[in-house]
Design an enzyme around this catalytic site. Structure first.
Site, PDB file in Angstrom:
ATOM      1  CG  LEU A  70      -3.604 146.457 -34.010  1.00 40.71           C
ATOM      2  CD1 LEU A  70      -4.386 146.947 -35.219  1.00 40.71           C
ATOM      3  CD2 LEU A  70      -3.171 145.010 -34.193  1.00 40.71           C
ATOM      4  CD  GLU A  71       2.152 149.467 -29.490  1.00 41.99           C
ATOM      5  OE1 GLU A  71       2.823 150.419 -29.961  1.00 41.99           O
ATOM      6  OE2 GLU A  71       1.209 149.639 -28.689  1.00 41.99           O
ATOM      7  CG  LEU A  72       0.169 148.814 -36.482  1.00 44.71           C
ATOM      8  CD1 LEU A  72      -1.053 149.223 -37.282  1.00 44.71           C
ATOM      9  CD2 LEU A  72       0.476 147.340 -36.662  1.00 44.71           C
TER      10      LEU A  72
END
Length: 456
Positions: free
Chosen positions: A208-210
């Site tokens: 997850l690249e948030l």
């Protein structure tokens, strides 16, 4: 073909083993690069259509990074794929131990709209390098780029290997119902939680690249003029719609006025007297996002900029002062060309303010004092960042990019992209020339020997 049928097709193709060989992977990466080269002008035009990106920004921030990533992966892939021999403990006498990278299987990549080309194809490179099949889901908010990417992928790869599924929430939901072996998502924290919840039902691995509110600290000893230039570059490129952009400034009280003067100077040098007319200045992706940002202009006092165009969905590079922590602009990631400025008197205050909030994706500190730099880097948890610069860590194939806590999980770029789409399989090869009898229940002195060996 339904999404379920596409999933089954990719699973079957992966099971044939066709994607596993080094020669196959290198060939696909080279094909991808050639396809991008041939369609480069279309990609640039699509980025202009969706986000009003100038040619230089489109190439440097999107296409150039993808070229660099492909070249780096091609150069090092053979070494990454080799089984790695590791040590065996004395209790395992006669054995040899290895770590063997293997593909995970079928991967899903869900890309965002802010860097719609780079943030789709960059993880795709890693998935190809690791030997997976891939379903790519572009953002529906960048339709021109989505169309070009879809055309490139369909002209270059068979759907059982690499496929694109366009659409909106309904298509994304249908994809998340499938039993993928890996999901790579770039986007908001709220949607990241939905992705993780869906992945949990199949125990699917996720990256997850948030995002989050990434602070930028400017200490009194910083090179103020250069800091202003690099902050303006990092904040206002892509009209501020960058996950690792400085979200707010924490400036030492003694240099605040000087920094604001230099920021105004830098903005003018980048975009002219009227940034809204500059061909190098971007627009907000949608009216919904534009209206959200417009409301933030009511917070504090406008020190620089502040103009907006309801027709072009543009907001000038804007700096806000007299900001309080309880204002709406400080409650969520801004993701636009609005930069709140707060002041501080000492470093302990800075550390406490940042530590009291969710861990950011990026942090930037401007100071000539190594002790100041070390305090920020050692006492504050964040995904990655720069000392005396902004954004540039993201463009390095040698530096993994990823978040921590609410800003994400897992890192990619270069070798890390290969690793996140791979399973590191542990193998121990034991000799048959002799045996180790002390490990068996029948050994009278087994426990004594094991105790001695494990304490060495």
């Amino acid at each position: 073909m339904t999404i379920s049928q596409l999933m089954d097709q990719q699973k079957r193709y992966y099971q044939t083993g066709s994607t596993r060989g080094l020669a196959f992977r290198l060939t696909q990466l080279k094909k991808l690069k050639q396809a991008i080269v041939e369609r480069e002008s279309e990609i640039i035009q699509a980025l202009r259509t969706d986000l009003n990106k100038g040619e230089k920004e489109a190439y440097a921030f999107e296409i150039g990074i993808v070229y660099q990533e492909i070249a780096h992966v091609i150069k090092h892939l053979k070494r990454w794929m080799k089984p790695k021999k590791v040590k065996s403990p004395m209790t395992h006498s006669g054995s040899r131990s290895y770590i063997i990278p293997e593909p995970l299987g079928a991967a899903l990549i869900i890309a965002p709209w802010n860097y719609p080309f780079m943030l789709a194809f960059d993880p795709l490179i890693g998935a190809i390098a690791a030997g997976n099949t891939v379903v790519l889901k572009p953002s529906e908010l960048a339709p021109a780029v989505s169309a070009v990417m879809t055309s490139i992928v369909r002209a270059t790869f068979e759907p059982q290997y690499i496929a694109v599924v366009e659409g909106g929430v309904e298509e994304s939901r249908a994809l998340l119902e499938q039993p993928f072996d890996k999901i790579f998502f770039t986007g908001s924290v709220a949607v990241g939680k939905i992705v993780m919840e869906a992945a949990a039902k199949h125990l699917t691995r996720v990256t997850l690249e948030l995002g989050g509110k990434s602070p930028c600290i400017v200490h009194h000893d910083a090179h103020i003029k250069l800091a202003a230039q690099r902050i303006a570059f990092g904040k206002f490129s892509n009209a501020g719609q960058t996950c690792v952009a400085p979200d707010y400034l924490l400036v030492h009280r003694n240099v605040k006025d000087k920094l604001l003067a230099y920021l105004q100077e830098a903005i003018k040098s980048f975009y002219g007297d009227n940034p809204l007319l500059s061909p190098e200045y971007g627009k907000i992706i949608s009216r919904r996002h534009y209206e959200r940002l417009r409301h933030f202009l009511n917070d504090g006092k406008v020190a620089i900029g502040g103009l907006a165009d309801d027709q072009t969905l543009q907001i000038e590079p804007t700096v806000l002062e007299n900001i309080k922590w309880d204002m709406p602009v400080m409650q969520e990631e801004i993701f636009g060309p609005i930069l709140p400025v707060l002041t501080y008197d000492n470093l302990d205050e800075v550390v406490g303010l940042i530590q009291a909030r969710p861990k950011p994706l990026a942090l930037y500190v401007f100071s000539e004092d190594k002790k100041v730099q070390d305090v920020m880097l050692e006492q504050i948890s964040f995904g990655g960042g720069c000392v005396n610069d902004t954004l540039m860590h993201f463009g390095s194939t040698h530096l993994p990019v990823g978040g921590v806590g609410e800003s994400g999980m897992g890192s990619y770029h270069g070798e890390m992209s290969f690793h996140i789409f791979s399973h590191m399989k542990s193998i121990l090869k034991q000799t048959t020339r002799f045996d180790i009898p002390f490990r068996y229940p029948s050994s009278q002195i087994g426990l004594k020997i094991i105790r001695r060996l494990t304490k060495l």
